[in-house]
Design a protein around this motif. Structure first.
Motif, PDB file in Angstrom:
ATOM      1  N   MET A   1      -7.797  -8.133  -5.462  1.00 38.40           N
ATOM      2  CA  MET A   1      -7.068  -6.969  -4.966  1.00 38.40           C
ATOM      3  C   MET A   1      -7.238  -6.919  -3.446  1.00 38.40           C
ATOM      4  O   MET A   1      -8.339  -7.056  -2.936  1.00 38.40           O
ATOM      5  N   ARG A   2      -6.105  -6.722  -2.756  1.00 33.24           N
ATOM      6  CA  ARG A   2      -6.129  -6.640  -1.295  1.00 33.24           C
ATOM      7  C   ARG A   2      -6.183  -5.177  -0.869  1.00 33.24           C
ATOM      8  O   ARG A   2      -5.568  -4.322  -1.501  1.00 33.24           O
ATOM      9  N   LYS A   3      -6.885  -4.923   0.228  1.00 33.74           N
ATOM     10  CA  LYS A   3      -7.032  -3.556   0.726  1.00 33.74           C
ATOM     11  C   LYS A   3      -5.679  -2.944   1.090  1.00 33.74           C
ATOM     12  O   LYS A   3      -5.478  -1.747   0.917  1.00 33.74           O
ATOM     13  N   GLU A   4      -4.735  -3.767   1.569  1.00 33.06           N
ATOM     14  CA  GLU A   4      -3.407  -3.279   1.938  1.00 33.06           C
ATOM     15  C   GLU A   4      -2.648  -2.739   0.732  1.00 33.06           C
ATOM     16  O   GLU A   4      -1.699  -1.975   0.878  1.00 33.06           O
ATOM     17  N   ASP A   5      -3.030  -3.181  -0.465  1.00 37.04           N
ATOM     18  CA  ASP A   5      -2.358  -2.755  -1.693  1.00 37.04           C
ATOM     19  C   ASP A   5      -3.050  -1.558  -2.339  1.00 37.04           C
ATOM     20  O   ASP A   5      -2.749  -1.195  -3.475  1.00 37.04           O
ATOM     21  N   CYS A   6      -3.998  -0.966  -1.609  1.00 37.79           N
ATOM     22  CA  CYS A   6      -4.795   0.133  -2.159  1.00 37.79           C
ATOM     23  C   CYS A   6      -4.793   1.333  -1.218  1.00 37.79           C
ATOM     24  O   CYS A   6      -4.386   1.238  -0.074  1.00 37.79           O
ATOM     25  N   TYR A   7      -5.282   2.444  -1.743  1.00 37.79           N
ATOM     26  CA  TYR A   7      -5.491   3.633  -0.917  1.00 37.79           C
ATOM     27  C   TYR A   7      -6.933   4.087  -1.071  1.00 37.79           C
ATOM     28  O   TYR A   7      -7.583   3.851  -2.094  1.00 37.79           O
ATOM     29  N   PHE A   8      -7.434   4.721  -0.025  1.00 38.63           N
ATOM     30  CA  PHE A   8      -8.807   5.208   0.023  1.00 38.63           C
ATOM     31  C   PHE A   8      -8.944   6.413  -0.904  1.00 38.63           C
ATOM     32  O   PHE A   8      -8.179   7.361  -0.813  1.00 38.63           O
ATOM     33  N   LEU A   9      -9.915   6.371  -1.798  1.00 41.27           N
ATOM     34  CA  LEU A   9     -10.144   7.468  -2.738  1.00 41.27           C
ATOM     35  C   LEU A   9     -11.348   8.319  -2.334  1.00 41.27           C
ATOM     36  O   LEU A   9     -11.346   9.528  -2.521  1.00 41.27           O
ATOM     37  N   GLY A  10     -12.374   7.691  -1.784  1.00 36.87           N
ATOM     38  CA  GLY A  10     -13.575   8.430  -1.410  1.00 36.87           C
ATOM     39  C   GLY A  10     -14.737   7.501  -1.140  1.00 36.87           C
ATOM     40  O   GLY A  10     -14.564   6.303  -0.943  1.00 36.87           O
ATOM     41  N   LYS A  11     -15.944   8.076  -1.174  1.00 36.70           N
ATOM     42  CA  LYS A  11     -17.168   7.309  -0.892  1.00 36.70           C
ATOM     43  C   LYS A  11     -18.217   7.589  -1.955  1.00 36.70           C
ATOM     44  O   LYS A  11     -18.330   8.716  -2.446  1.00 36.70           O
TER      45      LYS A  11
END
Length: 180
Positions: A1-11
């Motif tokens: 999975m590439r970071k560009e294909d994802c969104y930030f959800l949290g920490k």
């Protein structure tokens, strides 16, 4: 999975209890959408690593208590303080004047008189007032993102039409008397 294909959800902020659980602090204004997560991607050394969730419960209104499948102390140590992502494909489609910030990067903003106000380079949501940062004629323009100002979002044409106060764009383009 590439970071560009994802969104930030949290920490992942800390451990919870002694059974290898962790707390995931969500960065969303709709935490209720995430009460049935099956897996997440944790950024470790620049790579997105999948983790499968065995059990999930709410710790607070915006924090989840997660138990990973096949968890160990070493795994928990590795994910503490790390960013969590989900694939963009898991986001529900928005319509009308609603949009995700990542979705509108590259859109052009026009005012109510069809004057070009620039191409959106980024959205700053780290301040009390969220704003678009556009590029117009090589200059940076800041446009407050006020819901009532947004008249139309055209996903096909990649444009946003806004009712902007007179002179707002001029603040960034017209040199002041002091600069002359």
């Amino acid at each position: 999975m590439r970071k560009e294909d994802c969104y930030f959800l949290g920490k992942i902020t800390r451990r919870h209890g002694l059974a290898g659980n962790v707390i995931l602090k969500l960065d969303t204004d709709q935490p209720e959408l995430y009460n049935k997560l099956e897996s997440i991607f944790v950024e470790i050394n620049g790579l997105l690593v999948p983790f499968f969730i065995e059990k999930l419960s709410w710790s607070k209104l915006d924090a989840l208590n997660l138990a990973f499948k096949n968890s160990s102390e070493a795994i928990v140590d590795q994910v503490l303080g790390k960013s969590v992502y989900l694939p963009l494909t898991t986001l529900p489609k928005l319509s009308g004047k609603q949009f995700y910030y990542h979705e509108i990067i590259g859109f052009e903003i026009f005012d109510q008189n069809d004057n070009n106000c620039g191409v959106i380079r980024s959205v700053n949501d780290q301040t009390a007032q969220v704003y678009f940062i556009t590029n117009l004629d090589g200059k940076e323009v800041v446009i407050p993102m006020i819901k009532d100002w947004i008249l139309e979002v055209d996903r096909e044409q990649r444009t946003i039409k806004m009712a902007l106060p007179e002179g707002l764009i001029d603040v960034f383009l017209v040199p002041s008397k002091k600069d002359e």
